[in-house]
Design an enzyme around this catalytic site. Structure first.
Site, mmCIF file in Angstrom:
data_model
loop_
_atom_site.group_PDB
_atom_site.id
_atom_site.type_symbol
_atom_site.label_atom_id
_atom_site.label_comp_id
_atom_site.label_asym_id
_atom_site.label_seq_id
_atom_site.Cartn_x
_atom_site.Cartn_y
_atom_site.Cartn_z
ATOM 1 N N LYS A 1 22.193 -26.923 -24.136
ATOM 2 C CA LYS A 1 22.628 -28.318 -24.012
ATOM 3 C C LYS A 1 24.138 -28.365 -23.802
ATOM 4 O O LYS A 1 24.881 -27.602 -24.436
ATOM 5 C CB LYS A 1 22.242 -29.063 -25.295
ATOM 6 C CG LYS A 1 22.431 -30.579 -25.234
ATOM 7 C CD LYS A 1 21.893 -31.225 -26.521
ATOM 8 C CE LYS A 1 22.036 -32.733 -26.526
ATOM 9 N NZ LYS A 1 21.518 -33.354 -27.769
ATOM 10 N N SER B 1 18.482 -37.256 -26.981
ATOM 11 C CA SER B 1 19.461 -36.974 -25.964
ATOM 12 C C SER B 1 19.303 -35.601 -25.311
ATOM 13 O O SER B 1 19.848 -35.381 -24.235
ATOM 14 C CB SER B 1 20.866 -37.089 -26.557
ATOM 15 O OG SER B 1 21.055 -36.109 -27.563
ATOM 16 N N SER C 1 17.143 -36.206 -31.486
ATOM 17 C CA SER C 1 17.423 -35.757 -30.119
ATOM 18 C C SER C 1 16.818 -34.422 -29.699
ATOM 19 O O SER C 1 16.876 -34.082 -28.516
ATOM 20 C CB SER C 1 18.925 -35.689 -29.882
ATOM 21 O OG SER C 1 19.394 -36.965 -29.540
HETATM 22 N N1 GLN Z 1 18.597 -41.382 -30.029
HETATM 23 C C1 GLN Z 1 19.415 -41.339 -31.207
HETATM 24 C C2 GLN Z 1 20.734 -42.000 -30.945
HETATM 25 O O1 GLN Z 1 20.889 -42.545 -29.922
HETATM 26 C C3 GLN Z 1 19.579 -39.935 -31.674
HETATM 27 C C4 GLN Z 1 20.598 -39.177 -30.935
HETATM 28 C C5 GLN Z 1 20.697 -37.756 -31.355
HETATM 29 O O2 GLN Z 1 19.884 -37.278 -32.147
HETATM 30 N N2 GLN Z 1 21.734 -37.107 -30.863
HETATM 31 O O3 GLN Z 1 21.608 -41.987 -31.751
#
Ligand code: GLN
Length: 494
Positions: A79, A154, A178
């Site tokens: 990532k 994400s 994420s």
């Molecule tokens: N979707 C969640 C957010 O927008 C989690 C993001 C993540 O785990 N980095 O914060």
């Protein structure tokens, strides 16, 4: 060779038996990326030269008959918020568009010690803020299962890369879901370790008390292999801790397994098809001898609200460093000449951040700054921290009675592009089943548990099943996940 199905263990076997060389394997994956990633956009950049060079080293050792580590010579994707020295690390933000990492994240250092091969950096929502990769500063990733749908986020690029057969495994990061949510949307395995099990050094911080790095893989065994390689204490992350996690390969008796099913996760908002699918797995686990117990996690209801206060507060502090002076993009460096607006240091900060950050990132910085400001700190931040403790207490109580908690990973299957972009709250709801885990710090894994049919003639959309374990029970959780994976497969072939 079926790149889509190839696991770490299989790849390791092929390399050891000299049925394929690491260079051949790496080239095959890279060619696949070049041919097909135009449609999917899982990668933001490739690290081809370094990958081939590393692969050659491993081939040299195998040729000499030396033993190699399990991950040696096996292509992985990382990532783009995790630093690999000398490679771009953009976090999918314009503000870091040309940023080259000056050092390796600890997880990368550890994987390099195992001679892993990194083929490239994967797409994400900007600074890991989002649930669909639609917030990437460089365009979204598409779900390989259905190109009209999001891969989740994400870590959408990492999940899509594993699903599409662009790499054998990938690393993601999980602050509120994420790793697990994109794994669920793409039909792969995603594991978020216990907070502190894996060093965060070299992960571009989003919300430091919630962030954790973990693997995205094709099966549970591979997740255990990668976890074992990256876990451990690190003097560069004071929250990291060493544990003896025990032996993943030790078999587990399903009849001794107590599974908790929280009633709060099966109410309004859950897609009825997803519910049916998850419940059929629960029934099957029960039939195989596991004890199924309905439990209650009463504070789950407040977890999302607490998360969306604590997380932006930490975001606003962590992202203060991107100021147009220290890192990446600067309005100042674009030249004074045409920049009449830039008169002083403050202008540099304001203008660089205005240009460099996308809407969602700005929204969270503003929210977080407000939440932490005098007069509001007690009303929002402090109260949210109290809720966080109550959420943690819920889990502690539940784990007195059960070994593991089973829930859906997400309330629905992968949604279509644009479906939730105009309403941030509807996007935040995609995390309803995953954020409690981060607030409590406990480990959790998402497993592909079946498919729900989409429109006629369309491929089924993957459903994800989440298993949540006790703090530092990571390996036990993975053993339970392995057992569950077997039960799911048996059911699919029945
Ligand atoms: N979707 C969640 C957010 O927008 C989690 C993001 C993540 O785990 N980095 O914060």
């Amino acid at each position: 060779m079926n790149l889509k199905e190839l696991t770490i263990k299989q790849a390791h076997g092929l390399l050891e038996n000299k049925e394929v060389s690491s260079v051949e394997l790496t080239r095959e994956f890279l060619n696949n990326v070049k041919e097909r990633d135009g449609d999917i956009h899982a990668f933001l950049s490739l690290t081809e030269e370094e990958a081939i060079e590393q692969a050659k080293k491993v081939d040299g050792r195998i040729a000499k008959g030396e033993p190699v580590e399990m991950l040696a010579g096996i292509p992985a994707a990382i990532k783009d918020n995790i630093l690999i020295r000398g490679a771009k690390a953009t976090a999918a933000s314009k503000i870091l568009e040309n940023y080259i990492a000056p050092y390796d994240a600890t997880v990368i250092k550890k994987l390099k010690e195992e001679e892993a091969v990194f083929i490239g950096k994967t797409n994400l929502d900007e600074f890991a803020m989002g649930s669909s990769t639609e917030n990437s500063g460089f365009g979204p990733t598409k779900n390989p299962v259905d190109l009209e749908r999001v891969p989740g986020g994400s870590s959408g690029g990492s999940a899509a890369a594993v699903k599409a057969g662009f790499c054998v495994y990938a690393l993601g990061s999980d602050t509120g879901g994420s790793i697990r949510q994109p794994a669920s949307f793409c039909g792969v395995v995603g594991f978020k370790p216990t907070y502190g099990a894996v060093s965060r050094h070299g992960l571009i911080a989003m919300a430091s008390s919630l962030d954790q790095i973990g693997p995205i893989t094709k099966n549970v065994e591979d997740a255990a292999i990668v976890f074992k390689a990256i876990c451990g204490s690190d003097e560069l992350d004071s929250t990291s801790i060493h544990r003896d996690y025990g032996d993943f390969t030790k078999p587990l008796d399903i009849e001794e397994l107590k599974i908790g099913v929280p009633r709060e996760y099966f109410t309004h908002g859950l897609d009825s098809e997803v519910e049916k699918s998850i419940k059929s797995i629960i029934a099957k686990l029960g039939k195989e001898g596991a004890k199924i117990k309905e439990i209650s996690l009463p504070y789950s209801e407040w977890a999302l609200a607490a998360y969306y206060i604590i997380m932006p507060a930490e975001v606003s502090a962590n992202l203060a460093r991107f100021d147009g002076m220290k890192y990446g993009y600067s309005r100042l460096r674009q030249g004074f000449g045409g920049q009449a607006k830039i008169q002083n240091l403050l202008d540099t900060y304001l203008e660089s951040r205005q240009d460099g950050f996308g809407d969602e990132v700005r929204r969270r910085i503003m929210l977080g700054t407000y939440i932490l400001s005098a007069g509001y700190y007690d009303a929002y931040y402090k109260r949210a921290q109290k809720v966080r403790r109550l959420v943690k207490n819920d889990f502690d109580r539940a784990f007195k009675d059960v070994d593991v908690i089973l829930t859906p990973t997400t309330p629905s299957t992968a949604f279509k592009f644009g479906e939730k972009t105009s309403n941030p709250l509807s996007m935040y709801l995609a995390d309803i089943y995953t954020v409690s885990v981060n607030l409590a710090g406990v480990p959790a894994i998402s497993l592909p548990s079946g498919e729900i049919n989409g429109l006629p003639a369309q491929a089924g959309l993957p459903v994800g099943l989440q298993l949540i374990g006790k703090n530092f029970d990571d390996i036990k959780l993975l053993q339970i996940a392995k057992l569950t994976e077997t039960v799911i497969k048996e059911k699919q072939h029945a």
